[in-house]
Design an enzyme around this catalytic site. Sequence first.
Site: not given
Ligand code: CMC
Length: 434
Positions: A310, A368
């Site tokens: 998140h 989720d």
């Molecule tokens: N699985 C594997 N690696 C992950 C994941 C994951 N689910 N989420 C983040 N990472 C890694 C990402 O690759 C990155 O690694 P690095 O620093 O080596 O590049 C690091 O963790 C930080 O991730 P980010 O993409 O910079 O973080 P963000 O804040 O931009 O993204 C997120 C947040 C929710 C989009 C992401 O964690 C994700 O894609 N999760 C899966 C989708 C998901 O479950 N979404 C629902 C969110 S809760 C409901 C809502 O409020 O909408």
Amino acid sequence: MSENKNNIAKLSLPNGNSYELPIHSGTIGPDVIEIKKLYSDSDHFTYDPGFTSTGSCKSDITYIDGDKGVLLHRGYRIEDLADNCDYLEVAYLLLNGELPNKLQKSAFDNKITTHTMVHEQLALFFRGFRRDAHAMAVMCGVVGALSAFYHDSTDITDPSQRLVASHRLVAKVPTIAAMAYKFSLGQPFIYPRNDLTYSENFLHMMFSVPAEEYKIDPVLAKAMDKILILHADHEQNASTSTVRLAGSSGANPFACISAGIASLWGPSHGGANEAVIHMLNNIQKTGNVHEYVKKAKDPNDPFRLMGFGHRVYKNYDPRATVMKKTADEVLKAVGKENEPMFKLARELEKIALEDEYFISKKLYPNVDFYSGVILQAMGFPSSIFTVLFAVARTVGWVAQWNEMIEDPEQRIGRPRQLYTGSSERDFINIQNRI
Ligand code: CMC
């Protein structure tokens, strides 16, 4: 918001100029550095793709402490609200700032209930869609179309029209969501029943058919209510910011909520609940959890563990804790305690929480992760999961939209950019282009 006179940030630029930027404190949470005048004073913009360090507005509605895993609506903990309130109580709180007393609650219930029907002409709208259209595509279109039906509540400068539009949206979005589902099945639309609670009525519109009686299971109705409460609002996330940005131009509320629905649909946001179930199904087919965890950790593989991570929570999402407990209750109620999908979800959670990659990046299950397991056990197809999220979040969007309209500081949202394209060049006629 208070300006902390002792707290002035100083910004020095390479050209030798320096600027004083006021720091403001909220009730709780990090202070913010005001940069409103930075461009006019210094001819510099700030750069923050994904808005990771940018506060776009001030708000009284929802507070998240991502490090501690705390979520408050109007100061109340989400766990307390989920345990003690029904959805409309929380809706009232989000819209009005205080929990309702008994009289206010029954007046509000009555108000929402009497807006649940949609204009009969709206039903014809559905015929224009293919039966196999994704329900979120249908939602974007039909909710947006409400502005073509309710002209008497689109004047955003009139507080009474804003109030009616707010009530209409909270009341009618579940009706439209159920119609979208029924349309996909080829079943007749089911009219709302005003003798039922919000969640009971929603289950009734989704699952009953004219040919036989549908008995609402009280455990499922309670679970539905909890799921709606857990998704009701979540501060300035992508869809809420979309609603605010669309609304900042003066667009009508139905159009703004439709924009929010479109933003919610993506798998990084509300679409994650559907993606979690697809992921669990795939893992079940291959039988190899560790392979998926390995893929999620591979920097060269775009796959992510859906339902994990998140932007704000760097701790357990408090909504996921309640959701997991609710999953236990629902599975028991429907006699699926040994549901393999739930077992698999728990196994995956355990593996990920013990893995150095997920620990170091502070990736925990989010709301989720378990919601899909519950919704599936309740009989909802995965294609409708994100629609349920939209139903629940409508009140949050509406509350945030109202707050924005009433904010004296409100202006049209207009971010700037770091331009990296070509500088000005001479035009070349098509005959001379190579
Ligand atoms: N699985 C594997 N690696 C992950 C994941 C994951 N689910 N989420 C983040 N990472 C890694 C990402 O690759 C990155 O690694 P690095 O620093 O080596 O590049 C690091 O963790 C930080 O991730 P980010 O993409 O910079 O973080 P963000 O804040 O931009 O993204 C997120 C947040 C929710 C989009 C992401 O964690 C994700 O894609 N999760 C899966 C989708 C998901 O479950 N979404 C629902 C969110 S809760 C409901 C809502 O409020 O909408």
